[in-house]
Design a protein around this motif. Sequence first.
Motif, PDB file in Angstrom:
ATOM      1  N   LYS A  81       9.788 -14.112  13.285  1.00 51.35           N
ATOM      2  CA  LYS A  81      10.014 -13.815  14.699  1.00 51.35           C
ATOM      3  C   LYS A  81      10.701 -12.483  14.930  1.00 51.35           C
ATOM      4  O   LYS A  81      10.699 -11.965  16.048  1.00 51.35           O
ATOM      5  CB  LYS A  81      10.824 -14.927  15.350  1.00 51.35           C
ATOM      6  CG  LYS A  81      12.265 -15.049  14.855  1.00 51.35           C
ATOM      7  CD  LYS A  81      12.979 -16.188  15.567  1.00 51.35           C
ATOM      8  CE  LYS A  81      14.443 -16.296  15.148  1.00 51.35           C
ATOM      9  NZ  LYS A  81      15.121 -17.412  15.849  1.00 51.35           N
ATOM     10  N   THR A 251       6.525  -8.747  22.360  1.00 49.94           N
ATOM     11  CA  THR A 251       7.343  -8.343  21.216  1.00 49.94           C
ATOM     12  C   THR A 251       8.113  -7.063  21.522  1.00 49.94           C
ATOM     13  O   THR A 251       9.311  -6.949  21.213  1.00 49.94           O
ATOM     14  CB  THR A 251       6.461  -8.147  19.971  1.00 49.94           C
ATOM     15  OG1 THR A 251       5.828  -9.387  19.640  1.00 49.94           O
ATOM     16  CG2 THR A 251       7.280  -7.677  18.781  1.00 49.94           C
ATOM     17  N   GLU A 253       8.965  -5.962  24.458  1.00 50.47           N
ATOM     18  CA  GLU A 253      10.000  -6.313  25.437  1.00 50.47           C
ATOM     19  C   GLU A 253      11.176  -7.012  24.764  1.00 50.47           C
ATOM     20  O   GLU A 253      12.340  -6.722  25.062  1.00 50.47           O
ATOM     21  CB  GLU A 253       9.409  -7.216  26.523  1.00 50.47           C
ATOM     22  CG  GLU A 253      10.431  -7.619  27.582  1.00 50.47           C
ATOM     23  CD  GLU A 253       9.858  -8.564  28.624  1.00 50.47           C
ATOM     24  OE1 GLU A 253      10.648  -9.229  29.317  1.00 50.47           O
ATOM     25  OE2 GLU A 253       8.612  -8.647  28.729  1.00 50.47           O
ATOM     26  N   ASP A 254      10.873  -7.938  23.815  1.00 49.67           N
ATOM     27  CA  ASP A 254      11.948  -8.645  23.104  1.00 49.67           C
ATOM     28  C   ASP A 254      12.820  -7.667  22.322  1.00 49.67           C
ATOM     29  O   ASP A 254      14.050  -7.789  22.303  1.00 49.67           O
ATOM     30  CB  ASP A 254      11.343  -9.684  22.144  1.00 49.67           C
ATOM     31  CG  ASP A 254      10.777 -10.886  22.871  1.00 49.67           C
ATOM     32  OD1 ASP A 254      11.065 -11.069  24.063  1.00 49.67           O
ATOM     33  OD2 ASP A 254      10.013 -11.652  22.230  1.00 49.67           O
ATOM     34  N   TYR A 255      12.183  -6.709  21.674  1.00 57.60           N
ATOM     35  CA  TYR A 255      12.939  -5.736  20.883  1.00 57.60           C
ATOM     36  C   TYR A 255      13.808  -4.849  21.785  1.00 57.60           C
ATOM     37  O   TYR A 255      14.991  -4.625  21.502  1.00 57.60           O
ATOM     38  CB  TYR A 255      11.984  -4.889  20.046  1.00 57.60           C
ATOM     39  CG  TYR A 255      12.677  -3.798  19.256  1.00 57.60           C
ATOM     40  CD1 TYR A 255      13.656  -4.106  18.321  1.00 57.60           C
ATOM     41  CD2 TYR A 255      12.344  -2.462  19.464  1.00 57.60           C
ATOM     42  CE1 TYR A 255      14.302  -3.108  17.603  1.00 57.60           C
ATOM     43  CE2 TYR A 255      12.979  -1.457  18.757  1.00 57.60           C
ATOM     44  CZ  TYR A 255      13.960  -1.785  17.824  1.00 57.60           C
ATOM     45  OH  TYR A 255      14.595  -0.789  17.122  1.00 57.60           O
ATOM     46  N   ASN A 257      15.014  -5.539  24.620  1.00 59.29           N
ATOM     47  CA  ASN A 257      16.071  -6.309  25.269  1.00 59.29           C
ATOM     48  C   ASN A 257      16.899  -7.137  24.287  1.00 59.29           C
ATOM     49  O   ASN A 257      17.728  -7.956  24.703  1.00 59.29           O
ATOM     50  CB  ASN A 257      15.466  -7.228  26.333  1.00 59.29           C
ATOM     51  CG  ASN A 257      14.865  -6.452  27.502  1.00 59.29           C
ATOM     52  OD1 ASN A 257      15.578  -5.857  28.291  1.00 59.29           O
ATOM     53  ND2 ASN A 257      13.553  -6.449  27.591  1.00 59.29           N
ATOM     54  N   LYS A 259      16.308  -9.735  22.198  1.00 62.39           N
ATOM     55  CA  LYS A 259      16.247 -11.182  22.385  1.00 62.39           C
ATOM     56  C   LYS A 259      15.109 -11.775  21.549  1.00 62.39           C
ATOM     57  O   LYS A 259      14.304 -11.042  20.968  1.00 62.39           O
ATOM     58  CB  LYS A 259      16.049 -11.533  23.859  1.00 62.39           C
ATOM     59  CG  LYS A 259      14.732 -11.026  24.450  1.00 62.39           C
ATOM     60  CD  LYS A 259      14.589 -11.388  25.924  1.00 62.39           C
ATOM     61  CE  LYS A 259      13.222 -10.956  26.466  1.00 62.39           C
ATOM     62  NZ  LYS A 259      13.046 -11.338  27.901  1.00 62.39           N
ATOM     63  N   ASN A 260      15.063 -13.123  21.485  1.00 63.27           N
ATOM     64  CA  ASN A 260      13.988 -13.857  20.816  1.00 63.27           C
ATOM     65  C   ASN A 260      13.741 -13.391  19.378  1.00 63.27           C
ATOM     66  O   ASN A 260      12.606 -13.217  18.947  1.00 63.27           O
ATOM     67  CB  ASN A 260      12.679 -13.766  21.619  1.00 63.27           C
ATOM     68  CG  ASN A 260      12.777 -14.428  22.974  1.00 63.27           C
ATOM     69  OD1 ASN A 260      13.529 -15.388  23.137  1.00 63.27           O
ATOM     70  ND2 ASN A 260      12.037 -13.924  23.942  1.00 63.27           N
ATOM     71  N   GLU A 263      18.132 -10.183  18.368  1.00 63.90           N
ATOM     72  CA  GLU A 263      19.463 -10.159  18.956  1.00 63.90           C
ATOM     73  C   GLU A 263      20.369  -9.094  18.334  1.00 63.90           C
ATOM     74  O   GLU A 263      21.293  -8.610  18.975  1.00 63.90           O
ATOM     75  CB  GLU A 263      20.123 -11.531  18.844  1.00 63.90           C
ATOM     76  CG  GLU A 263      19.624 -12.547  19.863  1.00 63.90           C
ATOM     77  CD  GLU A 263      18.254 -13.114  19.540  1.00 63.90           C
ATOM     78  OE1 GLU A 263      17.708 -13.842  20.392  1.00 63.90           O
ATOM     79  OE2 GLU A 263      17.707 -12.842  18.442  1.00 63.90           O
TER      80      GLU A 263
END
Length: 271
Positions: A81, A251, A253-255, A257, A259-260, A263
């Motif tokens: 993930k 992915t 966006e997660d990186y 920010n 998150k997911n 972190e």
Amino acid sequence: MKVMVLLLEKASPSEIDHELLDPFVSLVEFSVSPPGGFRDHPHRGFESVTYMLQGGIIYQDFNGHKITIHEGDVQWMTAGKGIIHSEMPEEQVNNGLQLWINLPSVDKMIEPKAVELSSSEIPRAEEDGVEVKVIAGESMGVQSPFYTKVPIMFLDFTLKPKAQTHQTVPESWTAFAYVIDGDEGVFSSSDSSTVQAHSVVVFEKGDGVSVLNTSSFKPLRFLLIAGEPIGEPVVQHGPFVMNSQAEIDMTIEDYRNAKNGFEGAKSWRSE
């Protein structure tokens, strides 16, 4: 069994057709010296196998894992993930190979990890002028203790002059070879055409691969890599390997920010 030969240029990914070579995403032969290196960067959605041929790479990740991968050592890295890591040169000359293996959609968001196998721990066998280091899979009655999520074999063969070998490969698996050293190897071909060093030899589906070193003077060293196809769509965007563009966008966006799975992106820095 017929073959297709491709040239793999150092320090750049081979032109791997994802459908043709499923489950493999890329193969890179790298050479890096200080002050260069692969500084802090993210990954998601695949596994990698790093095999050092010369020198060493200092590996660090945001889970607190730090180790130097020396000549002959192997590292399995599951990005899952999300992972952020660095890979920096230890010596003036550092050469190696890195293979990316896709993960099926059900496993793309598993927990990340990194595991190493030292050169002395790699099982090996030798017979009739053929030596094999069994990094993954089984060969000449020897089996590796390590496994990737997607079943693969990763074998490092050295054939003395005029030696030959045959390696059984599951009939449905994708298989290819990468020639590390030697220019007079014949790979599963009826026309006796030899293959140059730094070439990728892609095999058609079949039950095995035969190799002959036609040289009278020089050993032939090559990797034989094979794996069970996943049969899912692949969308790659730089360090991320997912099944759709929407998943790539998520992915990124997660990186951004943190998150997911990412972190640690805002706070972690390698040494």
